[in-house]
Write an enzyme that holds these catalytic residues in place. Structure first.
Site, PDB file in Angstrom:
ATOM      1  N   ASP A  38       0.841  -1.190   0.000  1.00 23.16           N
ATOM      2  CA  ASP A  38       0.000   0.000   0.000  1.00 23.16           C
ATOM      3  C   ASP A  38       0.884   1.250   0.000  1.00 23.16           C
ATOM      4  O   ASP A  38       1.929   1.281   0.650  1.00 23.16           O
ATOM      5  CB  ASP A  38      -0.878  -0.017   1.255  1.00 23.16           C
ATOM      6  CG  ASP A  38      -2.046   0.945   1.205  1.00 23.16           C
ATOM      7  OD1 ASP A  38      -2.331   1.488   0.130  1.00 23.16           O
ATOM      8  OD2 ASP A  38      -2.683   1.139   2.253  1.00 23.16           O
ATOM      9  N   HIS A  39       0.463   2.284  -0.700  1.00 26.96           N
ATOM     10  CA  HIS A  39       1.118   3.602  -0.713  1.00 26.96           C
ATOM     11  C   HIS A  39       2.595   3.550  -1.102  1.00 26.96           C
ATOM     12  O   HIS A  39       3.440   4.151  -0.453  1.00 26.96           O
ATOM     13  CB  HIS A  39       0.988   4.295   0.643  1.00 26.96           C
ATOM     14  CG  HIS A  39      -0.395   4.719   0.953  1.00 26.96           C
ATOM     15  ND1 HIS A  39      -0.660   5.643   1.912  1.00 26.96           N
ATOM     16  CD2 HIS A  39      -1.602   4.356   0.457  1.00 26.96           C
ATOM     17  CE1 HIS A  39      -1.969   5.828   2.010  1.00 26.96           C
ATOM     18  NE2 HIS A  39      -2.557   5.046   1.112  1.00 26.96           N
ATOM     19  N   GLN A  66      -2.594   2.138   8.616  1.00 29.02           N
ATOM     20  CA  GLN A  66      -3.925   1.786   8.114  1.00 29.02           C
ATOM     21  C   GLN A  66      -3.951   0.351   7.574  1.00 29.02           C
ATOM     22  O   GLN A  66      -2.941  -0.180   7.140  1.00 29.02           O
ATOM     23  CB  GLN A  66      -4.386   2.761   7.044  1.00 29.02           C
ATOM     24  CG  GLN A  66      -3.606   2.706   5.757  1.00 29.02           C
ATOM     25  CD  GLN A  66      -4.176   3.650   4.719  1.00 29.02           C
ATOM     26  OE1 GLN A  66      -4.867   4.612   5.040  1.00 29.02           O
ATOM     27  NE2 GLN A  66      -3.888   3.384   3.459  1.00 29.02           N
ATOM     28  N   GLY A 145      -4.865  12.081  -0.587  1.00 30.00           N
ATOM     29  CA  GLY A 145      -5.200  12.282   0.814  1.00 30.00           C
ATOM     30  C   GLY A 145      -5.943  11.076   1.355  1.00 30.00           C
ATOM     31  O   GLY A 145      -6.293  10.155   0.616  1.00 30.00           O
ATOM     32  N   PRO A 146      -6.221  11.052   2.651  1.00 28.41           N
ATOM     33  CA  PRO A 146      -6.877   9.889   3.254  1.00 28.41           C
ATOM     34  C   PRO A 146      -8.356   9.754   2.907  1.00 28.41           C
ATOM     35  O   PRO A 146      -8.928   8.689   3.035  1.00 28.41           O
ATOM     36  CB  PRO A 146      -6.684  10.099   4.743  1.00 28.41           C
ATOM     37  CG  PRO A 146      -6.494  11.565   4.901  1.00 28.41           C
ATOM     38  CD  PRO A 146      -5.828  12.033   3.649  1.00 28.41           C
ATOM     39  N   GLU A 151      -3.830  16.421  -2.632  1.00 32.92           N
ATOM     40  CA  GLU A 151      -3.013  17.631  -2.669  1.00 32.92           C
ATOM     41  C   GLU A 151      -2.321  17.765  -4.018  1.00 32.92           C
ATOM     42  O   GLU A 151      -1.925  16.771  -4.622  1.00 32.92           O
ATOM     43  CB  GLU A 151      -1.913  17.570  -1.604  1.00 32.92           C
ATOM     44  CG  GLU A 151      -2.410  17.490  -0.196  1.00 32.92           C
ATOM     45  CD  GLU A 151      -1.284  17.329   0.808  1.00 32.92           C
ATOM     46  OE1 GLU A 151      -1.597  17.271   2.002  1.00 32.92           O
ATOM     47  OE2 GLU A 151      -0.102  17.253   0.413  1.00 32.92           O
ATOM     48  N   TYR A 161       5.976  18.568   3.454  1.00 33.42           N
ATOM     49  CA  TYR A 161       4.606  18.623   2.965  1.00 33.42           C
ATOM     50  C   TYR A 161       3.590  18.161   4.003  1.00 33.42           C
ATOM     51  O   TYR A 161       2.413  18.060   3.719  1.00 33.42           O
ATOM     52  CB  TYR A 161       4.505  17.844   1.649  1.00 33.42           C
ATOM     53  CG  TYR A 161       5.298  18.579   0.593  1.00 33.42           C
ATOM     54  CD1 TYR A 161       4.720  19.625  -0.103  1.00 33.42           C
ATOM     55  CD2 TYR A 161       6.631  18.303   0.389  1.00 33.42           C
ATOM     56  CE1 TYR A 161       5.459  20.372  -1.007  1.00 33.42           C
ATOM     57  CE2 TYR A 161       7.382  19.025  -0.514  1.00 33.42           C
ATOM     58  CZ  TYR A 161       6.793  20.066  -1.207  1.00 33.42           C
ATOM     59  OH  TYR A 161       7.521  20.812  -2.088  1.00 33.42           O
ATOM     60  N   TYR A 169      -6.657  20.247   1.950  1.00 34.37           N
ATOM     61  CA  TYR A 169      -8.103  20.354   1.721  1.00 34.37           C
ATOM     62  C   TYR A 169      -8.356  20.962   0.366  1.00 34.37           C
ATOM     63  O   TYR A 169      -7.650  21.848  -0.045  1.00 34.37           O
ATOM     64  CB  TYR A 169      -8.761  21.216   2.805  1.00 34.37           C
ATOM     65  CG  TYR A 169      -8.656  20.575   4.158  1.00 34.37           C
ATOM     66  CD1 TYR A 169      -9.554  19.578   4.513  1.00 34.37           C
ATOM     67  CD2 TYR A 169      -7.674  20.954   5.049  1.00 34.37           C
ATOM     68  CE1 TYR A 169      -9.457  18.974   5.758  1.00 34.37           C
ATOM     69  CE2 TYR A 169      -7.583  20.343   6.289  1.00 34.37           C
ATOM     70  CZ  TYR A 169      -8.470  19.361   6.642  1.00 34.37           C
ATOM     71  OH  TYR A 169      -8.383  18.767   7.858  1.00 34.37           O
TER      72      TYR A 169
END
Length: 169
Positions: A38-39, A66, A145-146, A151, A161, A169
């Site tokens: 993941d990621h 997560q 983002g989650p 972003e 960052y 947001y």
């Protein structure tokens, strides 16, 4: 490649043979980039800094905190780790030995760590895209983002960052 519960990603440079139309002569530029299920990010772009082209590589936070990686520490703020970073590499060797020959001597975290580091910027969650604007001379990165809070960042030397402390947001 898998190593002790986590994957390791290798960054390898090939030479294109115009006669055969194939890639050959593989040379490992880095063999210590963490990996995960993941990621991972793993986006690359060649872009200039002060007129010299470099290879920028995005390394995500490996899904730290997560799902299946809930027990993995988030190292996006730790400049000693490649997790959650934008890395910068030379396109050609600089005459040094080993993997240091691929790491620019002016990378921002070299002196702080008393060793050479490919880290260019920290605090990245999961950069999924790069773009370079040659008119404005800016490198952009898009980071997931989650939730819906993705972003678009201007990637700059030694910038933080914010992940996991700040969410765009």
């Amino acid at each position: 490649q898998w190593s002790s519960n986590y994957f390791v990603t290798k960054l390898v440079r090939f030479t294109y043979n115009t006669g055969t139309g194939k890639l050959g002569s593989p040379v490992s530029m880095c063999d210590s980039i963490p990996g995960s299920n993941d990621h991972n990010s793993q986006r690359m772009i060649i872009a200039p800094v002060s007129g010299t082209n470099y290879l920028f590589y995005a390394c995500g936070d490996m899904g730290a905190g997560q799902f299946a990686n809930r027990d993995r520490l988030n190292k996006a703020q730790d400049s000693n780790s490649y997790e959650g970073k934008i890395l910068r590499f030379n396109l050609d060797t600089d005459g040094e030995s080993g993997f240091n020959r691929w790491i620019p001597n002016d990378n921002p975290y070299n002196a702080a760590l008393s060793k050479q580091s490919a880290v260019w910027a920290v605090g990245i969650r999961n950069n999924q895209g790069f773009a370079y604007d040659s008119v404005l001379d800016k490198l952009y990165g898009s980071s997931h983002g989650p939730y819906s809070d993705d972003e678009l960042n201007v990637i700059e030397r030694q910038k933080n960052y914010g992940h996991p402390l700040v969410i765009g947001y």
